[in-house]
Design an enzyme around this catalytic site. Structure first.
Site, PDB file in Angstrom:
ATOM      1  CG  ASP A   1       3.259 -20.702 -34.058  1.00  0.00           C
ATOM      2  OD1 ASP A   1       2.934 -21.598 -35.015  1.00  0.00           O
ATOM      3  OD2 ASP A   1       2.576 -20.069 -33.521  1.00  0.00           O
TER       4      ASP A   1
ATOM      5  CE  LYS B   1      -3.719 -19.632 -39.591  1.00  0.00           C
ATOM      6  NZ  LYS B   1      -4.344 -18.719 -39.282  1.00  0.00           N
TER       7      LYS B   1
ATOM      8  CE1 TYR C   1      -3.775 -14.601 -32.127  1.00  0.00           C
ATOM      9  CE2 TYR C   1      -3.004 -15.920 -33.972  1.00  0.00           C
ATOM     10  CZ  TYR C   1      -3.992 -15.548 -33.017  1.00  0.00           C
ATOM     11  OH  TYR C   1      -5.399 -16.071 -33.236  1.00  0.00           O
TER      12      TYR C   1
END
Length: 436
Positions: free
Chosen positions: A244, A271, A163
């Site tokens: 990532d 984030k 994801y």
């Protein structure tokens, strides 16, 4: 425990737990029902939905979140890693207030963005130049686009169960709303099969996109040999390796790539680095990122009204320099390692079908005995066990993701983790007849 209780099935226990949840949260239900009048499913963020209706949070302070019905929870979800600082860190709050005092929506280069970029480049060894976005999803989309432009190739190799944002989901092979890249889906942590796919597609392969620990896929760390193979094979193929680090950038002093000694071509962030505000970034080798230099002929455009918004930029500077220093990052990583080990010790001693996978301050509870090396291993996990644990921990004042995900924040201190372990031991003791 009486014989009747001992003979109840997991489904019987779930019916009771769901009924108890609903009975104690009438205001959350009312808010959900009103939301359904104007939003599909009363929801604008699918990952937060859970049955019988989702928890509605009304307030947060420190490590504690309070729902619409007044129930208080130690928040172990940590906003899926974005909430690293808790709900109300005074240094982050002061940075946001200072940015507000200077005015928002300035519509020009501001006094924060270059300073934040300088701290990001200093912190993350693989990033020589960086550009900001609004989310991790945007960061990964931009990184892929950058790799395709740089290599002049089209194919993207990703991993089953991975994801990388709302338009880059590869669980079950993908979703209909994925960005329409020419994607090759490889088996995560399978060194031989993935190397073969990279070689077979070398002439048209732009990049490989991976996490050093598959986060949404169940907190599955990549094997060091697997990552080393990705670096070697992408280099040989002339493709870019994109790491990532939207979640794993909190690992140690310099994210997962610093911890592992890995040298990706591009890194994506998000984030926590924006201090909990909307934030994303992509960066890497200077020669690649130079394609976005507006002074160069034929440079690539990269727009985004809020890429350099003053709230995220100011909060991010405070986060990197004052709150989550390299030393504190290392301490949090070690604390998470200890918690995961102790959880698994509880599960082993009780001989129950639960397992905690992960790395550092990120972990995931699974409904089987483990271990977990690939997403395929999770086929044996019983989702009902995770739901029962989730509901039982809510009743004991602890909030984690319905799927079992935990992201420790700095606000969750040692006392809170001890209380969590005690609560989990209580759950295991009460439900052992079905958890076993």
């Amino acid at each position: 425990m009486d014989t009747a209780r001992r003979n109840r099935s997991i489904d019987d226990e779930l019916v009771e737990a769901r009924a108890r949840y609903a009975e104690r949260r009438p205001k959350s239900l009312a808010v959900h029902q009103r939301a359904c009048e104007v939003m599909p499913g009363g929801n604008t963020r699918t990952v937060l939905y859970h049955g019988p209706f989702p928890l509605r949070l009304a307030h947060g302070e420190g490590a504690v979140a309070t729902d619409a019905d007044g129930h208080r929870y130690v928040n172990l979800l940590g906003e899926y890693t974005a909430g690293l600082f808790g709900h109300s860190h005074p240094v982050i709050r002061a940075a946001i207030d200072a940015a507000l005092d200077g005015g928002v929506n300035l519509g020009g280069h501001n006094m924060f963005e270059a300073e934040l970029a300088r701290h990001v480049v200093a912190r993350f060894t693989a990033i020589e130049r960086v550009r900001f976005t609004n989310s991790g999803t945007e960061a990964n989309l931009m990184a892929i686009a950058t790799a395709r432009a740089f290599t002049k190739r089209s194919k993207v190799l990703v991993f089953r169960g991975g994801y990388h944002g709302g338009l880059l989901y590869f669980g079950g092979g993908g979703i209909p709303i994925n960005a329409p890249y020419d994607s090759i889906v490889a088996p995560y942590n399978d060194t031989e099969a993935t190397a073969r796919l990279i070689r077979e597609n070398a002439s048209d392969l732009a990049c490989v996109l991976t996490e050093a620990m598959m986060g949404s896929g169940g907190c599955i760390p990549a094997r060091p040999a697997f990552l080393a193979m990705l670096r070697e094979e992408t280099h040989a193929a002339g493709a870019l390796l994109i790491l990532d680090e939207v979640m794993t950038s909190r690992f140690g002093r310099s994210g997962a790539h610093g911890l592992l000694g890995l040298e990706p071509d591009l890194v994506t962030l998000g984030k926590w680095i924006g201090g909990g505000m909307s934030f994303g970034a992509f960066g890497g080798r200077a020669e690649i990122m130079a394609m976005y230099d507006p002074e160069r002929p034929g440079s690539l455009p990269h727009a985004g009204t809020f890429n350099n918004n003053v709230l995220s930029m100011s909060a991010g500077i405070a986060a990197l320099t004052q709150v989550f220093t390299p030393e504190i990052a290392e301490a949090l990583h070690a604390r998470g390692e200890r918690l995961r080990e102790r959880l698994n010790e509880v599960f082993r001693k009780a001989d129950v079908a639960l397992h905690a996978s992960g790395q550092g301050s990120l972990m995931n509870i699974h409904g089987f005995r483990g271990p977990v090396s690939t997403p395929d291993d999770l086929a044996g996990s019983d989702d009902r066990l995770k739901e029962l644990v989730f509901l039982d921990l809510l009743e004991r004042g602890f909030y984690l993701a319905r799927r079992g995900f935990i992201a420790l924040s700095l606000a969750v201190d040692d006392a809170a983790t001890e209380q969590f372990l005690t609560a989990f031991q209580d759950v295991v003791a009460e439900r052992r007849h079905v958890l076993a």
